[in-house]
Design a protein around this motif. Structure first.
Motif, PDB file in Angstrom:
ATOM      1  N   ARG A  61      38.599  48.306  55.165  1.00  0.00           N
ATOM      2  CA  ARG A  61      37.200  48.618  55.412  1.00  0.00           C
ATOM      3  C   ARG A  61      36.276  47.763  54.551  1.00  0.00           C
ATOM      4  N   GLY A  62      36.844  46.939  53.665  1.00  0.00           N
ATOM      5  CA  GLY A  62      36.030  46.136  52.756  1.00  0.00           C
ATOM      6  C   GLY A  62      35.802  46.876  51.456  1.00  0.00           C
ATOM      7  N   LEU A  63      34.983  46.315  50.597  1.00  0.00           N
ATOM      8  CA  LEU A  63      34.701  46.909  49.297  1.00  0.00           C
ATOM      9  C   LEU A  63      33.278  47.426  49.242  1.00  0.00           C
ATOM     10  N   THR A  64      33.076  48.477  48.487  1.00  0.00           N
ATOM     11  CA  THR A  64      31.718  48.913  48.187  1.00  0.00           C
ATOM     12  C   THR A  64      31.211  48.061  47.024  1.00  0.00           C
ATOM     13  N   ILE A  65      29.907  48.097  46.787  1.00  0.00           N
ATOM     14  CA  ILE A  65      29.335  47.358  45.659  1.00  0.00           C
ATOM     15  C   ILE A  65      29.966  47.856  44.354  1.00  0.00           C
ATOM     16  N   ALA A  66      30.123  49.171  44.216  1.00  0.00           N
ATOM     17  CA  ALA A  66      30.702  49.741  42.989  1.00  0.00           C
ATOM     18  C   ALA A  66      32.137  49.261  42.783  1.00  0.00           C
ATOM     19  N   GLU A  67      32.935  49.204  43.865  1.00  0.00           N
ATOM     20  CA  GLU A  67      34.312  48.731  43.751  1.00  0.00           C
ATOM     21  C   GLU A  67      34.353  47.248  43.388  1.00  0.00           C
ATOM     22  N   ALA A  68      33.456  46.468  43.984  1.00  0.00           N
ATOM     23  CA  ALA A  68      33.406  45.042  43.666  1.00  0.00           C
ATOM     24  C   ALA A  68      33.022  44.829  42.203  1.00  0.00           C
ATOM     25  N   LYS A  69      32.033  45.592  41.730  1.00  0.00           N
ATOM     26  CA  LYS A  69      31.619  45.473  40.329  1.00  0.00           C
ATOM     27  C   LYS A  69      32.759  45.874  39.392  1.00  0.00           C
ATOM     28  N   ALA A  70      33.462  46.951  39.741  1.00  0.00           N
ATOM     29  CA  ALA A  70      34.573  47.410  38.899  1.00  0.00           C
ATOM     30  C   ALA A  70      35.669  46.345  38.821  1.00  0.00           C
ATOM     31  N   GLY A  71      36.000  45.735  39.960  1.00  0.00           N
ATOM     32  CA  GLY A  71      37.025  44.694  39.967  1.00  0.00           C
ATOM     33  C   GLY A  71      36.604  43.456  39.198  1.00  0.00           C
ATOM     34  N   LEU A  72      35.355  43.016  39.399  1.00  0.00           N
ATOM     35  CA  LEU A  72      34.854  41.855  38.665  1.00  0.00           C
ATOM     36  C   LEU A  72      34.769  42.152  37.176  1.00  0.00           C
ATOM     37  N   SER A  73      34.372  43.370  36.846  1.00  0.00           N
ATOM     38  CA  SER A  73      34.276  43.778  35.448  1.00  0.00           C
ATOM     39  C   SER A  73      35.632  43.647  34.766  1.00  0.00           C
ATOM     40  N   LEU A  74      36.661  44.102  35.437  1.00  0.00           N
ATOM     41  CA  LEU A  74      38.018  44.031  34.899  1.00  0.00           C
ATOM     42  C   LEU A  74      38.463  42.582  34.738  1.00  0.00           C
ATOM     43  N   ALA A  75      38.221  41.775  35.755  1.00  0.00           N
ATOM     44  CA  ALA A  75      38.656  40.382  35.726  1.00  0.00           C
ATOM     45  C   ALA A  75      37.905  39.559  34.683  1.00  0.00           C
ATOM     46  N   LEU A  76      36.609  39.853  34.500  1.00  0.00           N
ATOM     47  CA  LEU A  76      35.776  39.048  33.616  1.00  0.00           C
ATOM     48  C   LEU A  76      35.645  39.620  32.200  1.00  0.00           C
ATOM     49  N   GLY A  77      36.091  40.857  32.022  1.00  0.00           N
ATOM     50  CA  GLY A  77      36.009  41.476  30.701  1.00  0.00           C
ATOM     51  C   GLY A  77      34.598  41.837  30.285  1.00  0.00           C
ATOM     52  N   VAL A  78      33.762  42.186  31.262  1.00  0.00           N
ATOM     53  CA  VAL A  78      32.392  42.609  30.970  1.00  0.00           C
ATOM     54  C   VAL A  78      32.169  43.974  31.609  1.00  0.00           C
ATOM     55  N   PRO A  79      31.192  44.749  31.127  1.00  0.00           N
ATOM     56  CA  PRO A  79      30.934  46.052  31.756  1.00  0.00           C
ATOM     57  C   PRO A  79      30.331  45.870  33.151  1.00  0.00           C
ATOM     58  N   PRO A  80      30.546  46.828  34.056  1.00  0.00           N
ATOM     59  CA  PRO A  80      29.987  46.729  35.399  1.00  0.00           C
ATOM     60  C   PRO A  80      28.459  46.561  35.398  1.00  0.00           C
ATOM     61  N   SER A  81      27.802  47.119  34.395  1.00  0.00           N
ATOM     62  CA  SER A  81      26.340  47.007  34.321  1.00  0.00           C
ATOM     63  C   SER A  81      25.878  45.573  34.086  1.00  0.00           C
ATOM     64  N   ALA A  82      26.785  44.684  33.654  1.00  0.00           N
ATOM     65  CA  ALA A  82      26.429  43.286  33.409  1.00  0.00           C
ATOM     66  C   ALA A  82      26.565  42.427  34.665  1.00  0.00           C
ATOM     67  N   ILE A  83      27.017  43.032  35.755  1.00  0.00           N
ATOM     68  CA  ILE A  83      27.254  42.286  36.993  1.00  0.00           C
ATOM     69  C   ILE A  83      26.160  42.613  37.994  1.00  0.00           C
ATOM     70  N   GLU A  84      25.560  41.564  38.529  1.00  0.00           N
ATOM     71  CA  GLU A  84      24.568  41.718  39.589  1.00  0.00           C
ATOM     72  C   GLU A  84      25.110  41.074  40.844  1.00  0.00           C
ATOM     73  N   ILE A  85      25.014  41.765  41.957  1.00  0.00           N
ATOM     74  CA  ILE A  85      25.482  41.238  43.229  1.00  0.00           C
ATOM     75  C   ILE A  85      24.279  41.123  44.167  1.00  0.00           C
ATOM     76  N   THR A  86      24.117  39.926  44.719  1.00  0.00           N
ATOM     77  CA  THR A  86      23.029  39.679  45.664  1.00  0.00           C
ATOM     78  C   THR A  86      23.611  39.486  47.041  1.00  0.00           C
ATOM     79  N   ILE A  87      23.042  40.165  48.012  1.00  0.00           N
ATOM     80  CA  ILE A  87      23.505  40.049  49.397  1.00  0.00           C
ATOM     81  C   ILE A  87      22.376  39.418  50.202  1.00  0.00           C
ATOM     82  N   ARG A  88      22.686  38.340  50.851  1.00  0.00           N
ATOM     83  CA  ARG A  88      21.704  37.653  51.707  1.00  0.00           C
ATOM     84  C   ARG A  88      22.207  37.728  53.135  1.00  0.00           C
ATOM     85  N   GLY A  89      21.315  38.042  54.019  1.00  0.00           N
ATOM     86  CA  GLY A  89      21.814  38.134  55.390  1.00  0.00           C
ATOM     87  C   GLY A  89      20.758  37.963  56.435  1.00  0.00           C
TER      88      GLY A  89
END
Length: 162
Positions: free
Chosen positions: A134-162
């Motif tokens: 079904r794809g990822l939610t923004i929260a799931e994407a932030k959690a995964g990136l947070s883990l991979a990058l070693g930063v808190p989810p609050s430090a990640i901004e996701i921009t969607i253009r469409g």
């Protein structure tokens, strides 16, 4: 370093800990916690929200640490996941005010980690596992990136253009 131990003071019940796969909502050094082999959970019986019957400061559960990931409860905090757990009942293990401590296994005179009866953790709730069909939610994407990058989810901004 594999004999390092993370020690936490928690009001959460054993049932809650098994349900989420470990202990969470901790402000800690992720790298240092991941280097630990065990987590010793001590009862915070002075919390108004205490969920367990153990005496204040007593060790009641030991977990073998498998990973440290973003908390599912509190943004910017960590969930310490366990691969296995063992019940214990050792009074008088907690001193001090900070709810997190790092120790070595040798410092636990009344707790022998090698003789504990570890059991595998129950399966983590399915809702915690993202369904990639079904794809990822923004929260799931932030959690995964947070883990991979070693930063808190609050430090990640996701921009969607469409």
């Amino acid at each position: 370093m594999s004999d390092n131990v993370l020690m936490v003071l928690t009001f959460k019940s054993i049932e809650h800990i098994l349900e989420v796969g470990g202990t969470q909502s901790w402000a800690l050094d992720r790298a240092r916690a991941r280097a630990c082999k065990y987590a010793v959970l001590c009862r915070n019986a002075r919390s108004a929200r205490v969920e367990g019957p153990e005496a204040h400061g007593s060790a009641f559960l030991v977990g073998r640490i498998s990973d440290v990931v973003p908390s599912t409860d509190t943004e910017g905090r960590w969930l310490v996941l366990f691969s296995e757990y063992a019940h214990c009942a050792v009074e008088g293990q907690w001193e001090g005010r900070n709810p997190i401590r790092f120790r070595t296994a040798a410092e636990f005179a009344d707790l022998d980690f090698e003789t504990l009866s570890f059991q595998p953790m129950p399966a983590i709730l399915q809702e915690r596992q993202p369904d990639t069909r079904r794809g990822l939610t923004i929260a799931e994407a932030k959690a995964g990136l947070s883990l991979a990058l070693g930063v808190p989810p609050s430090a990640i901004e996701i921009t969607i253009r469409g």
